[in-house]
Enzyme design. Structure first.
Site, PDB file in Angstrom:
ATOM      1  N   GLU A  63      15.927  -5.398  -1.883  1.00 34.81           N
ATOM      2  CA  GLU A  63      17.557  -5.114  -1.736  1.00 34.81           C
ATOM      3  C   GLU A  63      18.070  -4.046  -2.629  1.00 34.81           C
ATOM      4  O   GLU A  63      19.360  -4.367  -2.926  1.00 34.81           O
ATOM      5  CB  GLU A  63      18.310  -6.493  -1.588  1.00 34.81           C
ATOM      6  CG  GLU A  63      17.403  -7.538  -0.910  1.00 34.81           C
ATOM      7  CD  GLU A  63      18.003  -7.693   0.718  1.00 34.81           C
ATOM      8  OE1 GLU A  63      19.026  -6.878   0.949  1.00 34.81           O
ATOM      9  OE2 GLU A  63      17.387  -8.708   1.341  1.00 34.81           O
TER      10      GLU A  63
HETATM   11  C1  LIG Z   1       7.766  -9.071  -1.634  1.00 41.07           C
HETATM   12  C2  LIG Z   1       8.395  -7.969  -1.231  1.00 41.07           C
HETATM   13  C3  LIG Z   1       9.176  -7.867   0.138  1.00 41.07           C
HETATM   14  C4  LIG Z   1       9.524  -6.603   0.444  1.00 41.07           C
HETATM   15  N1  LIG Z   1      10.363  -6.642   1.642  1.00 41.07           N
HETATM   16  C5  LIG Z   1      10.731  -5.513   2.236  1.00 41.07           C
HETATM   17  C6  LIG Z   1      11.290  -5.445   3.431  1.00 41.07           C
HETATM   18  O1  LIG Z   1      11.428  -6.352   4.344  1.00 41.07           O
HETATM   19  N2  LIG Z   1      11.475  -3.964   4.015  1.00 41.07           N
HETATM   20  C7  LIG Z   1      11.429  -3.153   3.315  1.00 41.07           C
HETATM   21  O2  LIG Z   1      12.004  -1.909   3.774  1.00 41.07           O
HETATM   22  N3  LIG Z   1      11.127  -3.101   1.778  1.00 41.07           N
HETATM   23  C8  LIG Z   1      10.708  -4.168   1.442  1.00 41.07           C
HETATM   24  N4  LIG Z   1      10.189  -4.232   0.085  1.00 41.07           N
HETATM   25  C9  LIG Z   1      10.480  -3.206  -0.707  1.00 41.07           C
HETATM   26  C10 LIG Z   1      11.457  -3.122  -1.849  1.00 41.07           C
HETATM   27  O3  LIG Z   1      12.653  -3.022  -1.095  1.00 41.07           O
HETATM   28  C11 LIG Z   1      11.011  -2.181  -2.692  1.00 41.07           C
HETATM   29  O4  LIG Z   1       9.749  -2.315  -3.482  1.00 41.07           O
HETATM   30  C12 LIG Z   1      12.283  -1.826  -3.455  1.00 41.07           C
HETATM   31  O5  LIG Z   1      12.956  -1.102  -2.904  1.00 41.07           O
HETATM   32  C13 LIG Z   1      11.767  -0.881  -4.943  1.00 41.07           C
HETATM   33  O6  LIG Z   1      11.005   0.175  -4.431  1.00 41.07           O
HETATM   34  P1  LIG Z   1       9.619   0.796  -5.098  1.00 41.07           P
HETATM   35  O7  LIG Z   1       8.672  -0.531  -5.178  1.00 41.07           O
HETATM   36  O8  LIG Z   1       9.054   1.855  -4.474  1.00 41.07           O
HETATM   37  O9  LIG Z   1       9.880   0.840  -6.473  1.00 41.07           O
HETATM   38  P2  LIG Z   1      10.491   2.253  -7.106  1.00 41.07           P
HETATM   39  O10 LIG Z   1      11.580   2.739  -6.368  1.00 41.07           O
HETATM   40  O11 LIG Z   1       9.392   3.254  -7.543  1.00 41.07           O
HETATM   41  O12 LIG Z   1      11.104   1.809  -8.654  1.00 41.07           O
HETATM   42  C14 LIG Z   1      10.098   1.534  -9.811  1.00 41.07           C
HETATM   43  C15 LIG Z   1      11.167   1.544 -11.076  1.00 41.07           C
HETATM   44  O13 LIG Z   1      11.868   2.558 -11.307  1.00 41.07           O
HETATM   45  C16 LIG Z   1      13.437   2.341 -11.046  1.00 41.07           C
HETATM   46  N5  LIG Z   1      13.847   3.474 -10.515  1.00 41.07           N
HETATM   47  C17 LIG Z   1      13.695   4.077  -9.182  1.00 41.07           C
HETATM   48  N6  LIG Z   1      14.560   4.975  -9.041  1.00 41.07           N
HETATM   49  C18 LIG Z   1      15.379   5.091 -10.036  1.00 41.07           C
HETATM   50  C19 LIG Z   1      16.422   5.952 -10.374  1.00 41.07           C
HETATM   51  N7  LIG Z   1      17.055   6.827  -9.500  1.00 41.07           N
HETATM   52  N8  LIG Z   1      17.255   5.549 -11.410  1.00 41.07           N
HETATM   53  C20 LIG Z   1      16.928   4.354 -12.472  1.00 41.07           C
HETATM   54  N9  LIG Z   1      15.662   3.818 -11.902  1.00 41.07           N
HETATM   55  C21 LIG Z   1      15.213   4.211 -10.873  1.00 41.07           C
HETATM   56  C22 LIG Z   1      13.278   0.986 -10.268  1.00 41.07           C
HETATM   57  O14 LIG Z   1      14.623   0.588 -10.386  1.00 41.07           O
HETATM   58  C23 LIG Z   1      12.195   0.466 -10.825  1.00 41.07           C
HETATM   59  O15 LIG Z   1      12.478  -0.339 -11.907  1.00 41.07           O
HETATM   60  C24 LIG Z   1       9.716  -5.614  -0.275  1.00 41.07           C
HETATM   61  C25 LIG Z   1       9.108  -5.638  -1.439  1.00 41.07           C
HETATM   62  C26 LIG Z   1       8.659  -6.811  -2.001  1.00 41.07           C
HETATM   63  C27 LIG Z   1       7.825  -6.971  -3.312  1.00 41.07           C
END
Ligand SMILES: Cc1cc2nc3c(=O)[nH]c(=O)nc-3n(C[C@H](O)[C@H](O)[C@H](O)COP(=O)(O)OP(=O)(O)OC[C@H]3O[C@@H](n4cnc5c(N)ncnc54)[C@H](O)[C@@H]3O)c2cc1C
Length: 594
Positions: free
Chosen positions: A404
């Protein structure tokens, strides 16, 4: 800092500049009989129909998960915010908070429920055409169909608009979608998925995609740290055929669907976190009362009392800000005449409180992580093994800080949205910051704060001072960096932390003041005293770090002197109130304010 606002007049963020009348704030003590019934229905459902099935859900019995979703439908839990004409029961937003809070005791199923109710039903209600609503909502609301929301991809999580999934229009007006969505909750058994893809690789757009459409499939279940009873898979789109009528909202406006859905989701995730905190406090209190070491219950040790007291104070603050926000949204909707079928009016009312929704998400998920960590600690070795639920609670909750919108992204949003409101003229933040700066930089300026001459006077003064600190630090940051402030994430994070503590502390103070005539009045005061005292130290530290990052020499010295004059909060003895909170928690065997 002058006008007194009531929820009917309130706008998002205005609490930062105005005083609020405690009697106008919605608090958990004000829930109605209808709300209580909703809580009881949800609790009975969780106790009798979800928790006994947890093991089978963790073994990925998705037929069972589907049947539990259907039971939710029968009980009306899926349609709290949807009009009756589509099969919903259309109650207020506080009711949906209550359901989220109580369903969270079964965290895995809570994720299944959230994806269905908040991430699939809601965007269709908010942005769907009348035909789309008539086609999909009734079946989603009964649980006959299971929903999901597919925004993330392996290469674009936080940067959701960087999605690679493509949609190509066909000569007959239909669409062909290609791409792979990642980590999709309910992915293994969803029937209807809100999928985001770029039309011609450019225009970010939402589509309603049925799993039965040709070319749509789900990948393997992820092996997760927690939430083993919820399905998380990729959704694969291979020349997926989507009818022309299944665009959700406008082409190129998918970001509106995505952001408004997440906005609701964040607010409800805050409620789920509060529910998780309360449940874990009960677990910790009962264990601490039963477990004996050195011939006495561990609950009698000061170190354990500190934990139980702190868990309670933090939960109190999160709960206070959640219900306050729910009340603000309901009041705003009530004050704006709208057709109940007009989802866009509802989306607009919630969007107004975008800052508060991010605060709820961050404050809730971090309080929950704290509470669950201490619950493991109170359980000692038993907290680390699977025979007790403490270790599962701990694993299940970790993802709340990730999905979220990660807490880092939400921290950027909090000051970012405040500044945007100020620049749009919706919040007179810049003028207030300028006026305050002139006052503060006068060395003879009187110390700031106001008292009501009554209960919680010190805490009331502290909250007034926190608000000044927000204005001072945010104003200095805007002056120092101008347009480049977005590059200064560390400073923005400090500001977000101060804003979060300010909203939480004020919500707690207002709630306790309003609860002045209740049986638990003294415990309300104890929770506030503990929370505000510690928040003052955090606010001071964050402000000093932020000011030191953006100034030096005489300027820094002047700013720090102004900060000292503003945040004159005398530390109080928090040992005694924490002990009282802990003793009451142990005596009750659970969260005392439920
Ligand atoms: C159990 C689970 C259920 C999920 N369910 C859904 C779902 O139903 N639908 C869906 O669409 N997604 C879902 N997700 C995905 C989830 O929304 C994403 O994992 C989340 O948005 C983070 O994206 P990422 O994993 O690519 O991390 P990244 O975006 O790669 O982030 C990695 C780290 O870098 C930081 N970061 C990234 N960009 C920035 C920035 N601009 N400034 C500062 N820090 C930054 C982040 O805060 C984090 O600490 C789910 C994930 C999990 C684990």
């Amino acid at each position: 800092m002058s006008t007194m606002t009531t929820p009917t007049a309130a706008r998002g963020g205005s609490w930062l500049l105005d005083e609020t009348d405690p009697s106008a704030v919605f608090t958990p003590e004000k829930i109605s009989d209808e709300h209580r019934l909703m809580a009881q229905t949800t609790d009975e459902f969780v106790d009798n129909e979800v928790l006994p099935q947890l093991e089978a859900l963790e073994e990925k019995n998705w037929d069972l998960a589907r049947s539990i979703v259907r039971r939710c439908g029968e009980l009306g839990l899926l349609g709290i915010n949807v009009p009756e004409q589509y099969g919903g029961i259309e109650l207020d937003k506080v009711s949906s908070l209550i359901v989220s809070e109580h369903i969270a005791r079964a965290a895995s199923f809570g994720a299944t429920f959230g994806a269905q109710a908040n991430l699939c039903i809601l965007p269709i209600f908010l942005f769907g055409t009348p035909e789309q609503k008539r086609k999909y909502l009734p079946k989603l609301l009964t649980g006959e169909m299971v929903g999901a929301y597919a925004l993330s991809e392996s290469g674009s999580g936080s940067d959701a608009l960087g999605a690679k999934a493509r949609a190509t229009k066909q000569p007959d007006g239909s669409w062909v979608l290609n791409g792979e969505k990642m980590w999709i909750t309910n992915g293994g058994f969803a029937d209807v998925i809100i999928v985001f893809a770029k039309v011609d690789g450019e225009h970010f757009t939402a589509f309603i995609v049925e799993k039965a459409f040709p070319g749509v499939s789900s990948g393997k279940e992820e092996h997760k740290m927690g939430l083993h009873g919820s399905s998380t898979t990729p959704i694969i789109l291979q020349d997926a055929k989507v009818p022309a009528d299944n665009v959700l909202g406008e082409i190129g406006k998918g970001h509106k669907v995505a952001l408004n859905t997440l906005n609701f989701g964040r607010f409800k995730l805050g409620a789920m976190s509060a529910g998780g905190c309360k449940s874990a406090i009960g677990d910790a209190a009962k264990y601490a009362a039963a477990r004996k070491q050195f011939g006495q219950a561990i609950a009698s040790f000061g170190a354990i009392k500190h934990k139980l007291g702190e868990m309670t104070a933090r939960t109190y603050a999160v709960e206070s800000l959640m219900y306050r926000t729910g009340g603000l949204i309901d009041a705003s909707l009530a004050a704006t005449p709208h057709d109940p079928d007009d989802g866009s009016a509802v989306a607009k009312a919630v969007e107004e409180f975008v800052v508060e929704a991010s605060i709820a998400k961050v404050a809730g998920s971090e309080a929950l992580n704290y509470v669950l960590d201490e619950n493991v600690q109170i359980h000692g070795g038993n907290g680390y093994v699977k025979d007790y639920p403490a270790e599962r609670f701990y694993r299940d909750a970790r993802v709340n800080r990730i999905f979220e919108g990660t807490n880092e992204i939400n921290r950027m949003l909090i000051p970012g949205m405040l500044i945007r409101k100020a620049l749009k003229g919706d919040l007179p933040l810049i003028a207030a910051a300028k006026k305050l700066q002139d006052e503060l930089l006068t060395p003879s300026a009187p110390s700031i704060g106001f008292g009501d001459g009554g209960r919680l006077e010190e805490e009331t003064k502290a909250v007034a001072a926190f608000k000044k600190v927000v204005l001072m630090v945010l104003g200095t940051a805007m002056q120092t960096y101008g347009q480049k402030l977005t590059d200064e994430q560390e400073v923005l994070s400090y500001i977000a932390d101060i804003v979060i503590d300010t909203y939480a502390a004020e919500s707690a103070v207002l709630r306790a003041k309003d609860a002045g005539a209740t049986r638990l009045k003294d415990l309300h005061d104890d929770a506030v005293r503990v929370f505000v005292n510690d928040a003052a130290q955090r606010v001071e530290m964050a402000a000093r770090s932020a000011l030191a990052a953006m100034s030096e020499g005489d300027t820094l010295r002047t700013l720090l002197a102004a900060l000292r004059r503003t945040l004159k909060v005398t530390p109080v003895n928090t040992v005694a109130p924490r002990r009282r909170l802990a003793e009451a928690t142990t005596a009750k065997g659970g969260y005392i304010f439920s």
